[in-house]
Scaffold this motif. Structure first.
Motif, PDB file in Angstrom:
ATOM      1  N   GLY A 161       0.886  -1.348   0.055  1.00 45.42           N
ATOM      2  CA  GLY A 161      -0.029  -0.014   0.113  1.00 45.42           C
ATOM      3  C   GLY A 161       0.918   1.275  -0.087  1.00 45.42           C
TER       4      GLY A 161
ATOM      5  N   SER B 139       0.401   5.462  -1.537  1.00 41.86           N
ATOM      6  CA  SER B 139      -0.156   6.555  -0.977  1.00 41.86           C
ATOM      7  C   SER B 139       0.035   6.783   0.558  1.00 41.86           C
ATOM      8  N   GLY B 140      -0.158   7.905   1.222  1.00 41.47           N
ATOM      9  CA  GLY B 140      -0.436   8.198   2.714  1.00 41.47           C
ATOM     10  C   GLY B 140       0.983   7.638   3.230  1.00 41.47           C
TER      11      GLY B 140
ATOM     12  N   ASP C 163       1.779  -1.794  -4.353  1.00 43.43           N
ATOM     13  CA  ASP C 163       0.224  -1.489  -4.269  1.00 43.43           C
ATOM     14  C   ASP C 163      -0.366  -2.028  -5.519  1.00 43.43           C
TER      15      ASP C 163
ATOM     16  N   MET D 280      -2.739   1.757  -9.208  1.00 45.19           N
ATOM     17  CA  MET D 280      -2.485   2.434  -8.458  1.00 45.19           C
ATOM     18  C   MET D 280      -1.405   3.454  -8.754  1.00 45.19           C
TER      19      MET D 280
ATOM     20  N   THR E  64      -4.704  -9.296  -1.339  1.00 45.85           N
ATOM     21  CA  THR E  64      -5.779 -10.082  -1.282  1.00 45.85           C
ATOM     22  C   THR E  64      -5.550 -11.393  -2.031  1.00 45.85           C
TER      23      THR E  64
ATOM     24  N   ASN F 158       1.329  -2.596   5.340  1.00 47.03           N
ATOM     25  CA  ASN F 158       0.533  -1.421   5.568  1.00 47.03           C
ATOM     26  C   ASN F 158      -0.755  -1.361   5.042  1.00 47.03           C
TER      27      ASN F 158
ATOM     28  N   GLY G 180      -4.241  -1.137   3.941  1.00 39.15           N
ATOM     29  CA  GLY G 180      -5.659  -1.284   4.385  1.00 39.15           C
ATOM     30  C   GLY G 180      -6.781  -0.534   3.822  1.00 39.15           C
TER      31      GLY G 180
ATOM     32  N   SER H  49      -4.517   0.143  13.999  1.00 43.12           N
ATOM     33  CA  SER H  49      -5.104   1.637  13.999  1.00 43.12           C
ATOM     34  C   SER H  49      -5.195   1.888  15.244  1.00 43.12           C
TER      35      SER H  49
ATOM     36  N   LYS I 292      -8.806  -4.469  12.390  1.00 46.81           N
ATOM     37  CA  LYS I 292      -7.830  -3.811  12.969  1.00 46.81           C
ATOM     38  C   LYS I 292      -7.393  -4.484  14.447  1.00 46.81           C
TER      39      LYS I 292
ATOM     40  N   PRO J  74      -1.762   3.807  14.188  1.00 45.18           N
ATOM     41  CA  PRO J  74      -1.887   5.315  14.064  1.00 45.18           C
ATOM     42  C   PRO J  74      -2.997   5.769  14.424  1.00 45.18           C
TER      43      PRO J  74
ATOM     44  N   PRO K 190      -4.941   9.899  14.056  1.00 48.04           N
ATOM     45  CA  PRO K 190      -5.290  10.623  12.611  1.00 48.04           C
ATOM     46  C   PRO K 190      -4.011  10.950  11.969  1.00 48.04           C
ATOM     47  N   ILE K 191      -3.863  10.511  10.813  1.00 51.13           N
ATOM     48  CA  ILE K 191      -2.571  10.741  10.144  1.00 51.13           C
ATOM     49  C   ILE K 191      -3.058  11.626   9.013  1.00 51.13           C
TER      50      ILE K 191
ATOM     51  N   MET L 113      -5.181   9.115   1.853  1.00 46.99           N
ATOM     52  CA  MET L 113      -6.493   9.405   1.197  1.00 46.99           C
ATOM     53  C   MET L 113      -7.475   9.174   2.180  1.00 46.99           C
ATOM     54  N   LEU L 114      -7.363   8.219   3.366  1.00 50.10           N
ATOM     55  CA  LEU L 114      -8.135   7.777   4.214  1.00 50.10           C
ATOM     56  C   LEU L 114      -8.648   9.371   5.069  1.00 50.10           C
TER      57      LEU L 114
HETATM   58  P1  NAD Z   1      -4.482   5.422   1.977  1.00 49.51           P
HETATM   59  O1  NAD Z   1      -6.025   5.154   1.492  1.00 49.51           O
HETATM   60  O2  NAD Z   1      -3.788   6.910   1.683  1.00 49.51           O
HETATM   61  O3  NAD Z   1      -3.521   4.233   1.594  1.00 49.51           O
HETATM   62  C1  NAD Z   1      -3.879   2.885   1.603  1.00 49.51           C
HETATM   63  C2  NAD Z   1      -3.342   2.205   0.458  1.00 49.51           C
HETATM   64  O4  NAD Z   1      -3.435   1.111   0.559  1.00 49.51           O
HETATM   65  C3  NAD Z   1      -3.551   2.701  -0.979  1.00 49.51           C
HETATM   66  O5  NAD Z   1      -2.562   3.063  -1.640  1.00 49.51           O
HETATM   67  C4  NAD Z   1      -4.190   1.604  -1.700  1.00 49.51           C
HETATM   68  O6  NAD Z   1      -4.308   1.549  -3.230  1.00 49.51           O
HETATM   69  C5  NAD Z   1      -3.544   0.381  -0.942  1.00 49.51           C
HETATM   70  N1  NAD Z   1      -4.613  -0.750  -0.963  1.00 49.51           N
HETATM   71  C6  NAD Z   1      -5.766  -0.978  -0.527  1.00 49.51           C
HETATM   72  N2  NAD Z   1      -6.276  -2.425  -1.031  1.00 49.51           N
HETATM   73  C7  NAD Z   1      -5.038  -2.835  -1.406  1.00 49.51           C
HETATM   74  C8  NAD Z   1      -4.759  -4.172  -1.687  1.00 49.51           C
HETATM   75  N3  NAD Z   1      -5.895  -4.946  -1.966  1.00 49.51           N
HETATM   76  N4  NAD Z   1      -3.688  -4.627  -2.035  1.00 49.51           N
HETATM   77  C9  NAD Z   1      -2.637  -3.607  -2.021  1.00 49.51           C
HETATM   78  N5  NAD Z   1      -2.697  -2.404  -1.814  1.00 49.51           N
HETATM   79  C10 NAD Z   1      -3.983  -1.881  -1.167  1.00 49.51           C
HETATM   80  O7  NAD Z   1      -4.718   5.655   3.438  1.00 49.51           O
HETATM   81  P2  NAD Z   1      -3.357   5.384   4.610  1.00 49.51           P
HETATM   82  O8  NAD Z   1      -3.829   6.175   5.742  1.00 49.51           O
HETATM   83  O9  NAD Z   1      -2.161   5.798   4.080  1.00 49.51           O
HETATM   84  O10 NAD Z   1      -3.362   4.007   5.137  1.00 49.51           O
HETATM   85  C11 NAD Z   1      -2.173   3.037   5.416  1.00 49.51           C
HETATM   86  C12 NAD Z   1      -2.706   2.273   6.704  1.00 49.51           C
HETATM   87  O11 NAD Z   1      -2.767   3.148   7.672  1.00 49.51           O
HETATM   88  C13 NAD Z   1      -4.053   1.544   6.475  1.00 49.51           C
HETATM   89  O12 NAD Z   1      -3.824   0.129   6.824  1.00 49.51           O
HETATM   90  C14 NAD Z   1      -4.829   2.196   7.429  1.00 49.51           C
HETATM   91  O13 NAD Z   1      -5.898   1.379   8.079  1.00 49.51           O
HETATM   92  C15 NAD Z   1      -3.912   2.787   8.534  1.00 49.51           C
HETATM   93  N6  NAD Z   1      -4.414   3.907   9.410  1.00 49.51           N
HETATM   94  C16 NAD Z   1      -4.429   5.203   8.852  1.00 49.51           C
HETATM   95  C17 NAD Z   1      -4.931   6.227   9.708  1.00 49.51           C
HETATM   96  C18 NAD Z   1      -5.079   7.498   9.017  1.00 49.51           C
HETATM   97  O14 NAD Z   1      -5.450   8.383   9.870  1.00 49.51           O
HETATM   98  N7  NAD Z   1      -4.748   7.734   7.942  1.00 49.51           N
HETATM   99  C19 NAD Z   1      -5.313   5.864  11.067  1.00 49.51           C
HETATM  100  C20 NAD Z   1      -5.188   4.479  11.571  1.00 49.51           C
HETATM  101  C21 NAD Z   1      -4.678   3.731  10.695  1.00 49.51           C
END
Ligand code: NAD
Length: 267
Positions: free
Chosen positions: A21, A24-25, A45, A49, A74, A99, A101, A157, A174, A200, A202-203, A207-208
């Protein structure tokens, strides 16, 4: 420039890191931090993507080494092939940050109470968040066991500690990852593999969080209201650094840890 100096005391330089993943992010932030400290990074990813190749471009522009390897976590055959490709490209797999999710962000997945929820969306959470990490562990740990050493970080999370209405699939999967971390840690220990988990809060610049704050009025303020440190976390400076440290030799006595990286939200 290396934040931790040029003496490689962290044991990161020249090693090989996989980040799922990573288009992004938080995944992108962690990839950039690994590369900054001299690791060769396999950025993975979904194939469609565009952010994946963009993460590689950012790393290369800064003088680092990275390759995009598409992988849907998956799909067992894709995960197996991604680990094999990593070894083919760089010769080993030393660190993995699992990562990838999905969660309700009001755009890609709605927030919905259990009684009105879609079973299909529940299963999507289970597939990506839980089965995806299980499959990554299976093939990463096989490779690391063959090498006799490795370090893995799983992304859970803050919701592993505090539940939110409308987030059943997310909260359950989670929280499940904390159990999976501990099982993998006890199984990995005799193989020389450490497995830890970051939770994490709030980050920003993900995209989330971008989606949630764009669709729910006042959410940007509400997200940090309960955070004692009263700020958003950063994908690179907060999340990437925590993941790097857990993988580094500085954390060589740490396994099975569930580490909140959340400004105190879990308290
Ligand atoms: P994000 O949506 O920006 O990034 C998630 C990435 O996972 C995306 O690039 C997406 O394409 C990829 N992804 C989704 N399904 C996939 C799959 N089947 N196979 C491969 N890649 C896949 O969000 P993020 O916040 O950067 O998320 C990263 C992790 O952090 C996640 O597990 C999320 O649950 C966790 N998280 C984020 C926050 C927050 O505030 N952003 C808080 C708690 C936990």
């Amino acid at each position: 420039m290396r934040r931790y100096g040029d003496n490689n005391r962290m044991g990161i330089e020249g090693k090989v890191a996989v980040v799922t993943g990573a288009g992004s992010g938080i995944g992108r932030g962690a990839s950039i931090v690994f590369a900054r400290e001299g690791a060769k990074v396999v950025v993975t990813d979904l194939a469609d993507m565009a952010g994946g190749p963009e993460t590689v471009r950012l790393i290369k522009e800064a003088g680092g080494d990275a390759t995009f390897v598409p992988c849907d976590v998956t799909k067992e055959s894709e995960v197996e092939a991604m680990v094999a490709k990593t070894v083919e490209l760089y010769g080993s797999l030393d660190f993995a940050y699992n990562n990838a999710g999905v969660g309700p962000d009001g755009v890609r997945i709605p927030m919905e109470p259990i009684v009105d929820s879609s079973t299909e969306r529940w299963l999507k959470h289970v597939d990506v968040n839980l089965t995806g990490v299980y499959l990554c562990l299976k093939y990463e740990m096989r490779q690391m066991a063959a090498q006799g050493k490795g370090a893995i970080v799983i992304c859970s999370s803050a919701q592993a500690f505090r539940q939110i209405p409308g987030f059943a699939g997310y909260g359950a999967t989670k929280t499940g990852l904390t159990a999976l971390t501990k099982v993998a840690a006890v199984e990995g220990a005799p193989l020389g593999i450490r497995v830890n988990c970051v939770c994490p809060g709030p980050i920003r610049n993900t995209m989330l969080s971008d989606n949630i704050t764009s669709v729910v009025e006042g959410m940007a303020d509400r997200m940090v209201e309960g955070v004692p440190l009263k700020r958003w976390g950063d994908p690179q400076d907060d999340m990437g650094e925590a993941v790097l440290w857990l993988c580094s030799d500085a954390a060589s006595f740490i396994t099975g840890a569930i580490l909140p990286v959340d400004g105190g939200l879990a308290i």
